[in-house]
Design an enzyme around this catalytic site. Structure first.
Site, short mmCIF file in Angstrom:
data_model
loop_
_atom_site.label_atom_id
_atom_site.label_comp_id
_atom_site.label_asym_id
_atom_site.label_seq_id
_atom_site.Cartn_x
_atom_site.Cartn_y
_atom_site.Cartn_z
N LYS A 41 73.99 2.32 80.46
CA LYS A 41 73.23 2.11 79.22
C LYS A 41 73.41 0.70 78.65
CE LYS A 41 73.46 6.96 77.91
NZ LYS A 41 72.09 7.32 78.30
N GLY A 42 74.65 0.20 78.68
CA GLY A 42 74.90 -1.13 78.13
C GLY A 42 74.10 -2.19 78.88
N ALA A 43 74.23 -2.17 80.21
CA ALA A 43 73.54 -3.17 81.03
C ALA A 43 72.02 -3.02 80.90
CB ALA A 43 73.97 -3.05 82.49
N ASN A 44 71.53 -1.80 80.86
CA ASN A 44 70.07 -1.60 80.71
C ASN A 44 69.58 -2.23 79.41
OD1 ASN A 44 70.15 -0.05 82.99
ND2 ASN A 44 69.93 1.92 81.96
N GLU A 140 79.33 4.83 76.25
CA GLU A 140 79.75 5.00 77.65
C GLU A 140 81.02 4.21 77.98
OE1 GLU A 140 75.94 6.38 80.30
OE2 GLU A 140 76.34 4.23 80.26
N ALA A 249 65.74 5.44 81.28
CA ALA A 249 65.89 4.20 80.49
C ALA A 249 64.86 4.05 79.37
CB ALA A 249 65.89 2.96 81.38
N ALA A 250 64.14 5.14 79.02
CA ALA A 250 63.19 5.04 77.90
C ALA A 250 63.93 4.61 76.64
CB ALA A 250 62.49 6.39 77.69
N GLY A 251 65.01 5.34 76.33
CA GLY A 251 65.79 5.03 75.13
C GLY A 251 66.38 3.61 75.19
N ASP A 252 66.91 3.23 76.36
CA ASP A 252 67.52 1.89 76.50
C ASP A 252 66.47 0.80 76.29
OD1 ASP A 252 69.93 3.08 77.09
OD2 ASP A 252 69.63 2.98 79.25
N THR A 282 57.93 1.10 80.14
CA THR A 282 59.06 1.55 80.96
C THR A 282 58.84 2.95 81.55
OG1 THR A 282 60.57 0.19 79.67
CG2 THR A 282 61.56 2.01 80.88
N SER A 291 62.48 -0.82 85.84
CA SER A 291 61.25 -0.43 85.12
C SER A 291 61.04 -1.22 83.84
CB SER A 291 61.30 1.07 84.80
OG SER A 291 62.31 1.33 83.85
P1 ADP Z 1 65.93 8.85 75.56
O1 ADP Z 1 65.53 8.20 76.84
O2 ADP Z 1 67.15 8.21 74.95
O3 ADP Z 1 66.02 10.35 75.61
P2 ADP Z 1 63.37 9.20 74.18
O4 ADP Z 1 62.98 10.18 75.23
O5 ADP Z 1 63.42 9.69 72.78
O6 ADP Z 1 64.77 8.49 74.51
O7 ADP Z 1 62.35 7.98 74.29
C1 ADP Z 1 62.57 6.73 73.67
C2 ADP Z 1 61.24 6.11 73.31
O8 ADP Z 1 60.47 5.95 74.50
C3 ADP Z 1 60.37 6.94 72.37
O9 ADP Z 1 60.72 6.69 71.03
C4 ADP Z 1 58.98 6.43 72.74
O10 ADP Z 1 58.71 5.21 72.08
C5 ADP Z 1 59.10 6.14 74.23
N1 ADP Z 1 58.63 7.27 75.07
C6 ADP Z 1 59.38 8.22 75.66
N2 ADP Z 1 58.62 9.09 76.37
C7 ADP Z 1 57.34 8.65 76.22
C8 ADP Z 1 56.06 9.11 76.71
N3 ADP Z 1 55.95 10.20 77.49
N4 ADP Z 1 54.96 8.40 76.34
C9 ADP Z 1 55.06 7.29 75.57
N5 ADP Z 1 56.22 6.81 75.08
C10 ADP Z 1 57.35 7.49 75.40
#
Ligand code: ADP
Length: 303
Positions: A41-44, A140, A249-252, A282, A291
């Site tokens: 998570k940190g590096a991402n 982490e 890595a959506a959250g990162d 991403t 990504s």
């Molecule tokens: P994590 O990866 O930490 O579980 P999330 O799933 O809440 O984090 O996603 C983080 C951010 O990524 C969301 O706030 C949103 O902006 C974006 N995101 C995640 N999934 C999608 C998706 N299916 N479509 C569009 N944006 C998304």
């Protein structure tokens, strides 16, 4: 020159094995693919910031093995100042990821050197914190190390961002040193001890953390977007509609996008806007660091 943003956290090599079906206990099967992708998570988060051309450095720990050099190369290729990454005699952190055809995964993380990052390591690099503007942390690396970094950063008057992942119960003593807490919905529920079923319970859970001393909470809600809460404001932001392929890595990426903008503009709306674009790009691509978008890609998406 020292970086404006310092990320303190983990570096892992993600070892990804693709399979048709998950193996049962005791079974040997053939995989359909294998890759090694830089993660942690940190590096991402550091790489996400570096790719957006904001000034960023990282404090973390790797082992003395070949994964370490691959992870350091990945940081450097993304404009992350890696001079403050330390080495331990332990192994570099790894995540063994098995993914089946429908995208479901099993993940085993061996933290290795990440768990050797001590409060003393942070104190020895105090000057890096003192010379930056913003410090970004996750959970982490050992809790006492995160706690020490938050304390030093606040003593030096810096803005602190904590991504409480993986979720762990945190003392108020620690939360009061957090300016912006960025959990996902599940982490918010774990940390607050409250169930989140709707907008009202979401707001209540976030406000319970404000009562413990956090200045603002920015909750990511997957494809629903995110929500910002501070003592004066509750704001929901919908996500971009994209075809998600791999949400690793959506959250990162969101945290990277947010921080790279916030350090420049100190404007929550602008920073959330960039965060959601970075995260939307991403999730349309596979892997963790592989990504993450460049600034140019983000600007193209925005028009
Ligand atoms: P994590 O990866 O930490 O579980 P999330 O799933 O809440 O984090 O996603 C983080 C951010 O990524 C969301 O706030 C949103 O902006 C974006 N995101 C995640 N999934 C999608 C998706 N299916 N479509 C569009 N944006 C998304």
């Amino acid at each position: 020159m020292n970086p404006n943003i310092v990320v303190i956290g983990s570096l892992n090599m993600d070892i990804v094995i693709n399979v048709e079906e998950m193996p049962h206990e005791g079974q040997t099967i053939l995989g359909t693919g294998f890759s090694e992708i830089a993660g942690g998570k940190g590096a991402n988060q550091a790489v996400a910031i570096g790719k957006l051309q904001a000034s960023v450095g990282m404090i973390g720990k790797v082992g003395a093995d070949s994964y370490a050099s691959a992870l350091l190369d990945s940081l450097k290729e993304s404009n992350v100042d890696a001079r403050h990454i330390l080495t331990s005699p332990n192994r570099t952190g790894v995540a063994l990821v098995t993914v089946n055809q429908s995208g479901k995964n099993h993940i085993v993380v061996v933290p290795g050197a990440n768990f050797d990052l001590t409060p003393d390591d942070i104190r020895n690099q105090r000057h890096v914190i003192e010379q930056c503007e913003m410090v970004v942390l996750q959970l982490e690396v050992p809790m006492e190390t995160v706690n020490c970094a938050l304390q030093l950063a606040k003593e030096a008057g810096k803005t602190t961002i904590l991504n409480p992942a993986p979720a762990k119960i945190m003392e108020e003593e620690m939360l009061k040193n957090v300016d912006i807490l960025i959990p996902n919905e599940h982490e918010l529920s774990e940390i607050s001890g409250m169930e989140i079923a709707d907008e009202r319970s979401l707001q209540e859970a976030a406000r319970s953390l404000l009562a413990k001393g956090v200045k603002a909470v920015l909750v990511t809600l997957g494809d629903k977007g995110c929500c910002y809460v501070d003592k004066d404001r509750f704001q929901l932001y919908p996500a971009h509609q994209v075809k998600a392929k791999d949400t690793t890595a959506a959250g990162d990426s969101f945290i990277g996008g947010f921080t790279a903008s916030y350090v420049k503009n100190r404007d929550i709306d602008m920073a959330v806007k960039q965060a959601q674009i970075v995260a939307a790009i991403t999730v349309t691509r596979p892997g963790a660091q592989s990504s993450l978008p460049t600034l140019e890609e983000v600007q193209r998406f925005a028009v």
